[in-house]
Structures are given as C-alpha cells and as structure tokens.
Design a protein around this motif. Structure first.
Motif, PDB file in Angstrom:
ATOM      1  N   ASP A  41       1.215   4.080  -2.806  1.00  0.00           N
ATOM      2  CA  ASP A  41       0.563   5.264  -2.253  1.00  0.00           C
ATOM      3  C   ASP A  41      -0.959   5.086  -2.223  1.00  0.00           C
ATOM      4  N   TRP A  42      -1.394   3.862  -1.956  1.00  0.00           N
ATOM      5  CA  TRP A  42      -2.816   3.563  -1.797  1.00  0.00           C
ATOM      6  C   TRP A  42      -3.140   3.523  -0.299  1.00  0.00           C
ATOM      7  N   PRO A  43      -4.408   3.769   0.040  1.00  0.00           N
ATOM      8  CA  PRO A  43      -4.797   3.569   1.441  1.00  0.00           C
ATOM      9  C   PRO A  43      -4.840   2.075   1.777  1.00  0.00           C
ATOM     10  N   GLN A  44      -4.778   1.781   3.061  1.00  0.00           N
ATOM     11  CA  GLN A  44      -4.742   0.381   3.495  1.00  0.00           C
ATOM     12  C   GLN A  44      -5.809   0.110   4.544  1.00  0.00           C
ATOM     13  N   GLU A  73     -12.766  -1.290  14.495  1.00  0.00           N
ATOM     14  CA  GLU A  73     -12.691   0.069  13.966  1.00  0.00           C
ATOM     15  C   GLU A  73     -13.065   0.004  12.497  1.00  0.00           C
ATOM     16  N   THR A  74     -13.849   0.961  12.025  1.00  0.00           N
ATOM     17  CA  THR A  74     -14.196   0.978  10.608  1.00  0.00           C
ATOM     18  C   THR A  74     -13.568   2.192   9.927  1.00  0.00           C
ATOM     19  N   LEU A  75     -12.912   1.938   8.812  1.00  0.00           N
ATOM     20  CA  LEU A  75     -12.284   2.991   8.014  1.00  0.00           C
ATOM     21  C   LEU A  75     -12.983   3.055   6.664  1.00  0.00           C
ATOM     22  N   GLU A  76     -12.997   4.252   6.091  1.00  0.00           N
ATOM     23  CA  GLU A  76     -13.510   4.388   4.731  1.00  0.00           C
ATOM     24  C   GLU A  76     -12.342   4.740   3.827  1.00  0.00           C
ATOM     25  N   LEU A  77     -12.040   3.844   2.886  1.00  0.00           N
ATOM     26  CA  LEU A  77     -10.892   4.032   2.008  1.00  0.00           C
ATOM     27  C   LEU A  77     -11.366   4.363   0.597  1.00  0.00           C
ATOM     28  N   THR A  78     -10.657   5.285  -0.047  1.00  0.00           N
ATOM     29  CA  THR A  78     -10.930   5.580  -1.449  1.00  0.00           C
ATOM     30  C   THR A  78     -10.185   4.557  -2.298  1.00  0.00           C
ATOM     31  N   ALA A 106       0.840  -1.201   0.000  1.00  0.00           N
ATOM     32  CA  ALA A 106       0.000   0.000   0.000  1.00  0.00           C
ATOM     33  C   ALA A 106       0.878   1.255   0.000  1.00  0.00           C
ATOM     34  N   THR A 145      -6.060  -2.872   7.132  1.00  0.00           N
ATOM     35  CA  THR A 145      -5.448  -4.107   7.618  1.00  0.00           C
ATOM     36  C   THR A 145      -6.370  -4.824   8.611  1.00  0.00           C
ATOM     37  N   ARG A 199     -12.024  -3.273  10.965  1.00  0.00           N
ATOM     38  CA  ARG A 199     -10.741  -3.853  11.345  1.00  0.00           C
ATOM     39  C   ARG A 199     -10.775  -4.388  12.767  1.00  0.00           C
TER      40      ARG A 199
END
Lengths: 310, 249
Positions: free
Chosen positions: B136-139, B164-169, B132, B141, B157
């Motif tokens: 240069d991409w979001p990750q 935990e919840t992330l929002e990735l483009t 990642a 994990t 995650r």
C-alpha cells in the motif's frame, strides 16, 4: 460475465491503443464495458459510447483524475472488479503503470502485452524482446491483461450505442501520490504509435542536427520520426523517439530505417511493420534481412535525393 | 534512509536467445548470464543516493538459484552494503516476487525500494507495481529522475509522448527506466571488498510465501521470421517501388 476495458485518453480524445484493446476484448467476449476516468472527460465518454462492441461506459469524473495516478485508478477498478471476468488495458506506459497494481490487489498474476487471444484464458505474448512467443494460460478467476495495440486491428469508432453510467469515486483518490507536472514533446507530426509512416534514424545519422533531414521527409509524407536506441544513447534525440523493445513497439504501413544497423532490440519494436525500407551503407547490416526494400548507400547522399524525389 | 534494491540474474542482453526444440522454453544452459540491465540502473541510483548522503544503507535482494549469488556480489561491488538471496530453483512469477519482497521489506524496514522497470527475460514489467500495491505504498514507475526531500520523493517518469513528474510520500517504490543514470563498472578493489560483505540466504518457505505459479506456459515458439526482400539500386527505384509496387506512399 462482462469484460472491463480501461480507456486511455487526454480528457478530450480517446487514445488509439484503446480501440485495439476493445478489439482484443471482443475476441474474448461480447459484453464490453469501458471505464473512462478523467476530468471534464465527457467528450471521451461520448466517443467511447459509439465505438463498435461497447455495451456500457462507466464514467468517473474528479478533479484529481485529470492526470489519474496508478493508486487512484487501482482503487476505482478494484471496487468494480468482482463484476468482471477480464480487465484489459493497452500495454502502453499508461496501462503498464497501473494494471499490475490492480492484479496484486486482486491477488491475480497479470498477463502483459498479449498479441493474440487463443481462448478466454489462454493468450500469446512475446518474451525475450520478441525473440520468443509464449502461449500462457491463466488459472486466476479474474484475468488482468495488457494488450499490445499492434497485435489487434482497431474497432470502428462509430455504430455503437452504449449507455453511459456515472461513477462516484471521491473515496478512491490517493493522497500518497500526487501529479506535479507534465512535459509533453511538442510536435506537429503524428505520434509514433499511431503513425501510418515512420522514418527512423540510427547511430549512422552522426548527430542530432542531421535528424532535420529526416524531419523534412517526415513532413512531406505526414510521417512520424523515430530513432534506434543507439541514436538515443548517443544523445541525438530524446528517449521518447525510441523504437524498440525498450522503447515503442510500432507497426506502421511503411517503416523507413536510415543508418540503423538492426540490433535485435530495435527489430523487436518494428518488425511487424507492413513494408520496411532500409537505407544503410553497410550491406552486411542485419536490418537488410528484414527489409522489403534495401538501399545500400551513404545516407547523406540518399536522404537529400529521397527528399527531392518525393 | 535505508534503501532496498532488487536484482535479477537473466540471460545477458547480448545473447541471441534460442527456443528449445521441445518448445518448453528458451535455452538457458551454458548461456552467459548477467544482471538485468534495468536492475543495474536501480543499483546505481541507490549508490548515488548514498554518495549524496540521502541513503544510509543499501540492502540488495535477489530471488533465484544459487548462482544469483554472483549477481548479488556484483551489486555489493557496485556499492550495496548487504545482500539477501531468496534461494529457489522454481519459476517465481511477479506476484510471488512481490509477496517475497513484501516480507523482506517487513524485516528490513527500508523507506524506499528501487527496482528495474522490467526484466529482459519475462518482459512483464509488473513486480515493482505489485510490490507497491501489496505494501500500500505509492509507486513511481519508469523513472528518469528522482529527487528525495522532506519525506517525499519527486519521480520524473518516462511516459508515451514525454515526461511526467509525481510527488510521492515516502515510503515508496520506484522503478528505473533507461535514462535514470549510466551505471558504473565495479573496480577491482571493490570487487575484492564485496567478497567480505554479508550475504544472507533464505528460502521462500522461511518467509512463509506461497510461490506456486498462477499462469502456465503451454509452449514457447520462435517468432515468425520475416523474409528479406530485394535490394534497389537507386533512390529513384526505391520511390518507384514504394509508389507502384507496395503502394504505401
């Protein structure tokens, strides 16, 4: 050159694993800087500044750092990296998330999960779920390292007097990754990795309801409740109860394993506990080979008895 | 959406590993090898995304010796469409893995890469994060749930103490944790079909990647063994020992 430690915290309190990480850093060198990146995290910066061995605190404050993403933390640390010989963080889900990202950005091969410092470039780390211990030497200019907290005794949380320096990090906040929500398991009991006593249940518990028996004992002893992977896979308890190579690595003063057979993967997570007690009806169970005190008994009789005896 | 999923051939998780007598490593000759369990979960997730119509094509890649072909065939039998083997008999450390995968991403242009969070041999837990970073991409994990919509992926995650919840483009790299799914078994017809699916072989040199190791393994030892203690006959004796002998309660 100085060593940078990245603090794990919840914006109010410093995580216990960071104290062990500072201890590991002190085995490498004596000029220890600690990065505290957060939101309204002044109390953390203050408590770090008085920790044993810390010479400087780098304090980064930003709205988006309340729940810092790996992307933002990496950008902040990479900018600082050229001032340091080593960059360390705890080998928790926090440190494991961003440290490899920092390594890649610096073109460095990180070293995960060290349990001892042999020299400034040589470290020991478990591989194959703790069934082998590798001694590895880094040839990179900057060493990027995660530290297994149970391998090092925490530094004292007083006696130090480090300067606190503010960092500006506005340009380093990632837009590609955003924190959406968090759901922490609510518990009055201590966290597994910080508990002095842990009582864990395995598949032998039979059901999730039966874990209440362990909880009652945990409350009497001020202990945390854990579980084997088998109990988690059976759906008795959530995954964050899991002690083992694929769960949490713990080393409490007292570990009580109830209805746990002792699969390799579980032993890898708890075999460094000071005193291990095993309660299992199968006297051939491998858990007895690592237990200081073994009780061959039906847990449904032994656990209520134990509760009454405490 | 095209998905790249990666698999590693490792010593089977049921095998009790033994350290070699010369302390140079772990015995892998004549030992059962399988797909890394976290990679199985990654493959399963990609296949489910294809079944839901989110993914259009699944490319599976592996880095390793000729025998890693078997691992790739397993992934093809589970539902991947095409396989790439980066063949090497050398040790490939996570930084080099990430560099190789970056080249494969450049060639195949997936919008998402799904990997296992760690392999159960080296236990590094690094390659996904490093890929990642290089892209240069979001990750995202240690994923226990992923939802793709509108050019984004929400990744829940497993973190210490909860979720935990992330929002990735998108494009993004996701690494799988245990509870993401329960992998299926390959059916016999699918195993037969997998034999006819394309499997391409390249070398790290073809991709122009330097895989020279950055860390040296000086020695590998068996861990200190814990001695078995004593058996107690009753709960009362146990409590007495804990109080008066071990002094831990």
């Amino acid at each position: 050159m100085a060593i940078l430690v990245i603090a794990e915290h919840n914006n109010q309190e410093l995580g216990a694993a960071t104290l062990s990480t500072i201890a590991a850093a002190l085995k490498i060198g004596n000029d220890i800087h600690v990065l505290v990146a957060g939101k309204s995290s002044q109390p953390v910066a203050e408590s770090v500044s008085v920790c044993e061995g810390v010479t400087k605190v780098l304090h980064a404050e930003h709205e988006a750092l309340e729940h810092a993403t790996a992307e933002s933390l990496t950008a902040i640390v990479v900018e600082l990296a050229s001032n340091y010989s080593h960059i360390l963080a705890a080998a928790s889900t926090f440190g494991k998330n961003f440290m490899p990202r920092i390594g890649a950005k610096l073109d460095v091969q990180p070293i995960s999960d060290i349990i001892s410092v042999e020299s400034e470039d040589t470290f020991k780390r478990p591989v194959y779920a703790g069934n082998a211990i590798a001694t590895v030497q880094s040839t990179d200019a900057i060493k990027v390292i995660t530290v297994r907290a149970t391998g090092f005794d925490a530094v004292a949380t007083s006696g130090g007097s480090a300067v606190v320096e503010s960092l500006t990090v506005d340009g380093h906040i990632s837009q590609k990754s955003k924190f959406a929500s968090q759901e922490l398991t609510k518990s009055e009991r201590p966290e597994l990795t910080a508990a002095k006593i842990i009582i864990s249940g395995g598949r032998g518990m039979g059901s999730g309801e039966n874990f209440h028996m362990l909880e009652e004992i945990a409350d009497k002893l001020g202990a945390a409740v854990g579980a084997s992977r088998a109990a988690v896979d059976a759906g008795f308890v959530p995954n964050d109860y899991q002690v083992g190579q694929t769960g949490k690595i713990v080393a409490p003063e007292l570990y009580i394993a109830v209805g746990i057979s002792g699969a390799i993967q579980h032993l890898a997570g708890m075999k460094d506990s000071k005193v291990i007690v095993a309660i299992n009806k199968d006297e051939e169970a491998p858990i007895f080979q690592v237990a200081d005190y073994g009780l061959v008994a039906d847990l449904f009789q032994a656990i209520p008895e134990l509760k009454d005896a405490l | 959406m095209k998905i790249l999923v990666t698999v590693k051939r490792v010593v089977d998780y049921n095998v009790k590993v033994r350290v070699k007598d010369d302390n140079s490593g772990v015995e892998t000759a004549n030992v059962k090898m399988s797909m890394n369990p976290f990679c199985e979960i990654a493959v399963e997730e990609a296949v489910r995304l294809k079944e839901k119509g989110v993914a259009s094509e699944i490319i599976v890649a592996s880095i390793g010796p000729a025998q890693a072909q078997e691992t790739l065939r397993t992934a093809l039998a589970l539902g991947a469409d095409k396989a790439i083997l980066v063949k090497t008999d050398e040790e490939v450390q996570p930084l080099a893995v990430a560099k190789i995968l970056k080249e494969i991403v450049a060639k195949e242009s997936p919008e998402m890469v799904i990997m296992g969070k760690q392999s159960i041999d080296g236990d590094n837990n690094q390659s996904g994060q490093m890929l990642a970073a290089l892209l240069d991409w979001p990750q995202g994990t240690f994923a226990s749930e992923i939802n793709v919509s509108d050019g984004k992926v929400a990744v829940t995650r497993e973190i210490d103490g909860g979720l935990e919840t992330l929002e990735l483009t998108l494009p993004a790299v996701v690494t799988s944790d245990l509870r993401l799914n329960e992998p299926r078994f390959a059916s016999l017809p699918n195993i037969m079909k997998a034999k006819r699916k394309p499997l391409e072989e390249v070398s790290s040199a073809d991709l122009g990647v330097d895989i020279a190791p950055r860390t040296k393994t000086l020695k590998v030892e068996a861990p200190a063994q814990r001695e078995a203690g004593i058996k107690v006959d009753s709960v009362a004796e146990l409590v007495d020992k804990l109080k008066n002998e071990a002094k831990v309660i």
